[in-house]
Structures are given as structure tokens and as C-alpha cells.
Motif scaffolding. Structure first.
Motif, PDB file in Angstrom:
ATOM      1  N   VAL A   1       0.928  -1.144  -0.043  1.00 15.77           N
ATOM      2  CA  VAL A   1       0.056  -0.267  -0.225  1.00 15.77           C
ATOM      3  C   VAL A   1       0.915   1.414  -0.001  1.00 15.77           C
ATOM      4  O   VAL A   1       1.934   1.238   0.825  1.00 15.77           O
ATOM      5  N   ALA A   2       0.481   2.102  -0.847  1.00 17.23           N
ATOM      6  CA  ALA A   2       1.361   3.378  -0.882  1.00 17.23           C
ATOM      7  C   ALA A   2       1.439   4.254   0.521  1.00 17.23           C
ATOM      8  O   ALA A   2       0.173   4.350   1.200  1.00 17.23           O
ATOM      9  N   LYS A   3       2.418   4.726   1.198  1.00 14.25           N
ATOM     10  CA  LYS A   3       2.565   5.023   2.296  1.00 14.25           C
ATOM     11  C   LYS A   3       1.405   6.178   2.587  1.00 14.25           C
ATOM     12  O   LYS A   3       0.995   6.593   3.778  1.00 14.25           O
ATOM     13  N   HIS A   4       1.350   7.327   1.645  1.00 15.68           N
ATOM     14  CA  HIS A   4       0.244   8.274   1.797  1.00 15.68           C
ATOM     15  C   HIS A   4      -0.918   8.054   1.738  1.00 15.68           C
ATOM     16  O   HIS A   4      -1.825   8.938   1.770  1.00 15.68           O
ATOM     17  N   ASP A   5      -1.461   6.689   1.620  1.00 13.16           N
ATOM     18  CA  ASP A   5      -2.722   6.415   1.155  1.00 13.16           C
ATOM     19  C   ASP A   5      -3.606   5.933   2.310  1.00 13.16           C
ATOM     20  O   ASP A   5      -4.788   5.275   2.414  1.00 13.16           O
ATOM     21  N   ILE A   6      -2.645   5.836   3.344  1.00 19.29           N
ATOM     22  CA  ILE A   6      -3.316   4.952   4.801  1.00 19.29           C
ATOM     23  C   ILE A   6      -2.850   5.665   5.741  1.00 19.29           C
ATOM     24  O   ILE A   6      -2.104   6.350   6.122  1.00 19.29           O
ATOM     25  N   GLU A   7      -4.113   5.900   6.975  1.00 17.33           N
ATOM     26  CA  GLU A   7      -3.810   6.262   8.210  1.00 17.33           C
ATOM     27  C   GLU A   7      -4.568   4.965   9.076  1.00 17.33           C
ATOM     28  O   GLU A   7      -5.576   5.155   9.049  1.00 17.33           O
ATOM     29  N   LEU A   8      -3.714   4.279   9.617  1.00 16.69           N
ATOM     30  CA  LEU A   8      -3.734   3.195  10.270  1.00 16.69           C
ATOM     31  C   LEU A   8      -4.297   3.339  11.994  1.00 16.69           C
ATOM     32  O   LEU A   8      -3.306   3.806  12.511  1.00 16.69           O
ATOM     33  N   PHE A   9      -5.264   2.849  12.339  1.00 16.97           N
ATOM     34  CA  PHE A   9      -5.459   2.810  13.992  1.00 16.97           C
ATOM     35  C   PHE A   9      -5.806   1.241  14.257  1.00 16.97           C
ATOM     36  O   PHE A   9      -6.146   0.462  13.393  1.00 16.97           O
ATOM     37  N   HIS A  10      -5.159   1.077  15.518  1.00 14.80           N
ATOM     38  CA  HIS A  10      -5.786  -0.357  15.941  1.00 14.80           C
ATOM     39  C   HIS A  10      -6.626  -0.319  17.097  1.00 14.80           C
ATOM     40  O   HIS A  10      -6.220   0.542  18.088  1.00 14.80           O
TER      41      HIS A  10
ATOM     42  N   TYR B   1     -14.932   2.339  21.463  1.00 11.71           N
ATOM     43  CA  TYR B   1     -13.603   1.546  21.271  1.00 11.71           C
ATOM     44  C   TYR B   1     -12.734   2.597  21.464  1.00 11.71           C
ATOM     45  O   TYR B   1     -12.529   3.842  21.373  1.00 11.71           O
ATOM     46  N   LEU B   2     -11.527   1.985  22.117  1.00 10.89           N
ATOM     47  CA  LEU B   2     -10.086   2.834  22.280  1.00 10.89           C
ATOM     48  C   LEU B   2      -9.214   2.451  21.184  1.00 10.89           C
ATOM     49  O   LEU B   2      -8.974   1.307  21.116  1.00 10.89           O
ATOM     50  N   MET B   3      -8.495   3.466  20.546  1.00 10.09           N
ATOM     51  CA  MET B   3      -7.578   3.161  19.571  1.00 10.09           C
ATOM     52  C   MET B   3      -6.118   3.712  19.791  1.00 10.09           C
ATOM     53  O   MET B   3      -6.130   4.864  20.487  1.00 10.09           O
ATOM     54  N   GLU B   4      -5.326   3.069  19.000  1.00 11.63           N
ATOM     55  CA  GLU B   4      -3.804   3.686  19.047  1.00 11.63           C
ATOM     56  C   GLU B   4      -3.508   3.832  17.557  1.00 11.63           C
ATOM     57  O   GLU B   4      -3.750   2.756  16.725  1.00 11.63           O
ATOM     58  N   ARG B   5      -2.547   4.732  17.121  1.00 11.01           N
ATOM     59  CA  ARG B   5      -2.039   4.632  15.732  1.00 11.01           C
ATOM     60  C   ARG B   5      -0.953   3.583  15.780  1.00 11.01           C
ATOM     61  O   ARG B   5      -0.320   3.077  16.733  1.00 11.01           O
ATOM     62  N   MET B   6      -1.017   3.068  14.388  1.00  9.41           N
ATOM     63  CA  MET B   6      -0.309   1.865  14.171  1.00  9.41           C
ATOM     64  C   MET B   6       0.613   2.281  12.982  1.00  9.41           C
ATOM     65  O   MET B   6       0.058   2.894  12.006  1.00  9.41           O
ATOM     66  N   ILE B   7       1.613   1.520  12.958  1.00  7.49           N
ATOM     67  CA  ILE B   7       2.711   1.784  11.848  1.00  7.49           C
ATOM     68  C   ILE B   7       2.669   0.404  11.051  1.00  7.49           C
ATOM     69  O   ILE B   7       3.140  -0.448  11.947  1.00  7.49           O
ATOM     70  N   LEU B   8       2.306   0.498   9.753  1.00  2.21           N
ATOM     71  CA  LEU B   8       2.659  -0.901   9.233  1.00  2.21           C
ATOM     72  C   LEU B   8       3.959  -1.136   8.879  1.00  2.21           C
ATOM     73  O   LEU B   8       4.952  -0.318   8.829  1.00  2.21           O
ATOM     74  N   PRO B   9       4.464  -2.372   8.863  1.00  2.00           N
ATOM     75  CA  PRO B   9       5.741  -2.942   8.890  1.00  2.00           C
ATOM     76  C   PRO B   9       6.077  -2.576   7.460  1.00  2.00           C
ATOM     77  O   PRO B   9       5.165  -2.428   6.405  1.00  2.00           O
ATOM     78  N   ASP B  10       7.403  -2.258   7.048  1.00  2.00           N
ATOM     79  CA  ASP B  10       8.046  -1.862   5.670  1.00  2.00           C
ATOM     80  C   ASP B  10       7.437  -2.685   4.441  1.00  2.00           C
ATOM     81  O   ASP B  10       7.242  -2.206   3.489  1.00  2.00           O
ATOM     82  N   SER B  11       7.204  -3.881   4.948  1.00  2.58           N
ATOM     83  CA  SER B  11       6.842  -4.969   3.708  1.00  2.58           C
ATOM     84  C   SER B  11       5.357  -4.800   3.161  1.00  2.58           C
ATOM     85  O   SER B  11       5.116  -5.031   2.181  1.00  2.58           O
ATOM     86  N   ALA B  12       4.772  -4.067   4.005  1.00  2.99           N
ATOM     87  CA  ALA B  12       3.093  -3.702   3.825  1.00  2.99           C
ATOM     88  C   ALA B  12       3.069  -2.213   3.186  1.00  2.99           C
ATOM     89  O   ALA B  12       1.949  -1.853   2.674  1.00  2.99           O
ATOM     90  N   VAL B  13       4.117  -1.419   3.161  1.00  7.11           N
ATOM     91  CA  VAL B  13       4.162   0.001   2.727  1.00  7.11           C
ATOM     92  C   VAL B  13       4.878   0.380   1.543  1.00  7.11           C
ATOM     93  O   VAL B  13       6.052   0.099   1.400  1.00  7.11           O
ATOM     94  N   ASP B  14       4.497   0.837   0.477  1.00  7.55           N
ATOM     95  CA  ASP B  14       5.166   1.343  -0.682  1.00  7.55           C
ATOM     96  C   ASP B  14       5.395   3.005  -0.198  1.00  7.55           C
ATOM     97  O   ASP B  14       4.236   3.650  -0.241  1.00  7.55           O
ATOM     98  N   SER B  15       6.618   3.335  -0.025  1.00  9.33           N
ATOM     99  CA  SER B  15       6.911   4.740   0.229  1.00  9.33           C
ATOM    100  C   SER B  15       6.820   5.734  -1.153  1.00  9.33           C
ATOM    101  O   SER B  15       6.956   6.753  -0.925  1.00  9.33           O
ATOM    102  N   ARG B  16       6.706   5.264  -2.236  1.00  6.94           N
ATOM    103  CA  ARG B  16       6.516   5.716  -3.335  1.00  6.94           C
ATOM    104  C   ARG B  16       5.293   6.491  -3.623  1.00  6.94           C
ATOM    105  O   ARG B  16       4.275   6.257  -2.885  1.00  6.94           O
TER     106      ARG B  16
END
Length: 360
Positions: free
Chosen positions: A227-236, A336-351
């Protein structure tokens, strides 16, 4: 309890969600052909007071009455009885988004009749029917009762799930509890998402759902690249907050067991700092909340504390689904309570952002 049909009854698409009981006997699975297979599964009205999914899909089907769908569609129309009265679920019913097969059910095997409630047996039958199709994707469409942005939820962090979610919105929530929800069960069959389309009655929610479901029906495949890095804001989602049994909750009245702040739904999707005020308790000694983590352990003291009679946040956190609807608070949860989550590099495309999918 379940009806399976290969056709749309005359006049059904002209019916509002609260009128469906006149056309359908109960929960119905429509198996409709399309140019591509396997089918996409779309569930609507798991909660009878959330009409956005029905309004969106009937619009799409109305405009395809005389032409073939781009992909086969398995449409599940859920709690028609509750929709008649515009209730989440009726008092004698279970929540239709808590009745789907859990991991233990799948290990034991499903035969369509597990000795549970008729609603559970109905959901098991839908699951087994769809498991036999080699499902393309699953989409469960909801409204919510509080002030929340539109967002998608996933139960796995696989790239195909994330692409399906970000096609709806860049805000994505990952959760694994509660068990028994439709998307979690179907995540074992295919890429699966839950859509949260804002409050009922807002035409923007219906328009967004129509746009998304139309795009998904036209997908030839779901991307599997990162997934492109700037296409997602992920919460857990890290915890579910409920009101303790027997606690009378509400707003403004001073004699309540738990009086919540009036604007509590304005706190959704805000990163709340330490000591944020949530409400006031009559009992100053014991928290009126029950908070469960992903292992169903009680952790209320980790997130909340009492300051005299004031109920406050103990650590920075972001809530979702806070609502002023006290009936929903008792039927489901406070939030529900959430925290920000950073995807592992293998799941994120920085381009730069990649194309969301292969559209026909």
C-alpha cells in the motif's frame, strides 16, 4: 429463518428499509449472476437502524435491472424485523453482527445447526453457502450513531485487505475483537472490510457507499502489492469500553450512576490527552466502566481513573463510536479505544500512490 433467492421481487427496490418486511419473510441471501465470478458478498442491515447499505445497493441494482452486473453478487439483507421498527435489534434478538462463526466454531465444523439460536444457525448457513463459492471479497456496510468520519475496518493486515479498505477511505481501523462479527468470520474466506458511512439520514454516506460498491463490483482483481504510504492512516482498536452491569447512564441528570459529558460524541477520532474529562460518577470508589483488551482481560484502570467524582482519561488515547444514544450504549458499548499503528515496511510502498485496483 434464511431465504435464498436468485431473483429480485417486484417492487423490492422501491422499498425503504423499514418497509422490507412487506416483501421479504426475513433474512434473505440473493444470489445474482454477473459477468465475472466468483461473487462479491455484500451484507446490509445487520443493524436495523443503519439503512445506508440497503439504500446504496438498491440504487445500484435499480440501474442494473436491464443489464448484467459486472460481477456476480451475493447480497445478504439482514435484520428486516428490526429495520421495520428502526432499531439496532429487537429485545428478543441477538445483535446480528455478533452471530457469525468464531474460530472455535470453524475448528469444530459447521453443519448449519450448532444448537445455538436460530440467528446463529442462519449466519452459519450463509457462511457455509459463501465458503463454497471461492468468494472474491466481502463488504459489510454500516452507519454509526456518533459523530465519526467515514472509515473502513479490517481484521487482517494483508495487503489485499488494506487495498480494499483504502479504496473507501485513507482512515483504516484494524481490530480482532469482538468475535462473532461478520467481517472477522469472512476474513477467513476472502479480503473483507467493514464500511462505516457516518450517521443515518446523511445523503453523503449513501453517495460514498454507492461510489465504493460500484467500484468494487467493477474490480477485475484486488491488488496484492504494498500500500502506498500516503494512502493510509491506520489505527488499532486496543480495547472495548462498556458500562458496568446495572449502571444507569445518561446526560445532564445529576442523579445518574454515570453522567457523561454532553458533547461526548465530539471526542471521537481525537487524540485525547491525559486527564480528559469523560463524565461524573455517583459512586466515587469504583469505576462504572468495564474495559476489555484483545485477550478479553479487564483493563479499565489502565485507561480511566476517578478524580473525586470525575471520570477521567489516564493515558493518551483515541476513542471511536462514542454516542449519545443510551440504548446503543447498553446494547453494544460506550466506545472503542484506538492507538495509531505503523505498518511494517513490507506492507508499505513509500513511493507515490499506486492505482487502487484494476477497474474494468
Amino acid at each position: 429463518m434464511l431465504t435464498i433467492r436468485q431473483d429480485i421481487p417486484e417492487g423490492l427496490l422501491d422499498s425503504q428499509s423499514h418497509e422490507l418486511y412487506k416483501k421479504l419473510d426475513g433474512p434473505t441471501l440473493f444470489q445474482l449472476p454477473g459477468r465475472r465470478s466468483p461473487p462479491i458478498f455484500i451484507s446490509v442491515l445487520l443493524h436495523g437502524n443503519e439503512p445506508v447499505g440497503w439504500n446504496a445497493i438498491r440504487h445500484i441494482l435499480y440501474h442494473h435491472q436491464n443489464k448484467e452486473l459486472p460481477r456476480a453478487l451475493s447480497l445478504f439483507v439482514g435484520n428486516i424485523q428490526a429495520a421495520r421498527f428502526q432499531q439496532r435489534h429487537l429485545e428478543e434478538q441477538p445483535d446480528f453482527n455478533r452471530i457469525w462463526p468464531k474460530s472455535a466454531d470453524l475448528i469444530q465444523g459447521l453443519d448449519g445447526n450448532d444448537g445455538s439460536t436460530p440467528a446463529h444457525n442462519m449466519a452459519n448457513r450463509v457462511y457455509t453457502e459463501m465458503a463454497a463459492t471461492g468468494l472474491f471479497a466481502s463488504i459489510d456496510v454500516h452507519n454509526n450513531t456518533g459523530l465519526n468520519p467515514h472509515y473502513a475496518c479490517v481484521n487482517k493486515l494483508d495487503t489485499s485487505f488494506l487495498h480494499l479498505a483504502t479504496l473507501f477511505d485513507r482512515i483504516v481501523i484494524y481490530f480482532t475483537r469482538p468475535e462473532g462479527v461478520q467481517s472477522l468470520a469472512f476474513s477467513r474466506l476472502a479480503p473483507s472490510v467493514t464500511l462505516e458511512c457516518g450517521q443515518p439520514g446523511n445523503p453523503q454516506g449513501v453517495a460514498h457507499a454507492i461510489e465504493y460498491l460500484t467500484a468494487c463490483l467493477n474490480l477485475s482483481e484486488i491488488p496484492t502489492h504494498a500500500v502506498a504510504k500516503h494512502d493510509i492512516e491506520l489505527f488499532h482498536t486496543v480495547a472495548t469500553v462498556r458500562v458496568a452491569p446495572g449502571i444507569e447512564v445518561g446526560f445532564q441528570e445529576n442523579n445518574l450512576d454515570l453522567r457523561l459529558v454532553d458533547n461526548i460524541d465530539h471526542l471521537n477520532f481525537r487524540e485525547l490527552p491525559f486527564n480528559t474529562l469523560i463524565g461524573w460518577q455517583k459512586n466515587h470508589q469504583e469505576l462504572a466502566l468495564r474495559t476489555a483488551d484483545e485477550q478479553d482481560q479487564e483493563i479499565s484502570a489502565h485507561y480511566f481513573h476517578l478524580d473525586g467524582n470525575a471520570l477521567r482519561i489516564s493515558r493518551p488515547v483515541m476513542p471511536s463510536m462514542l454516542t449519545r444514544n443510551t440504548k446503543v450504549i447498553h446494547q453494544d458499548c460506550l466506545c472503542y479505544l484506538m492507538e495509531r499503528m505503523i505498518l511494517p515496511d513490507s506492507a508499505v510502498d513509500s513511493r507515490e500512490s499506486a492505482a487502487p485496483g484494476c477497474l474494468e
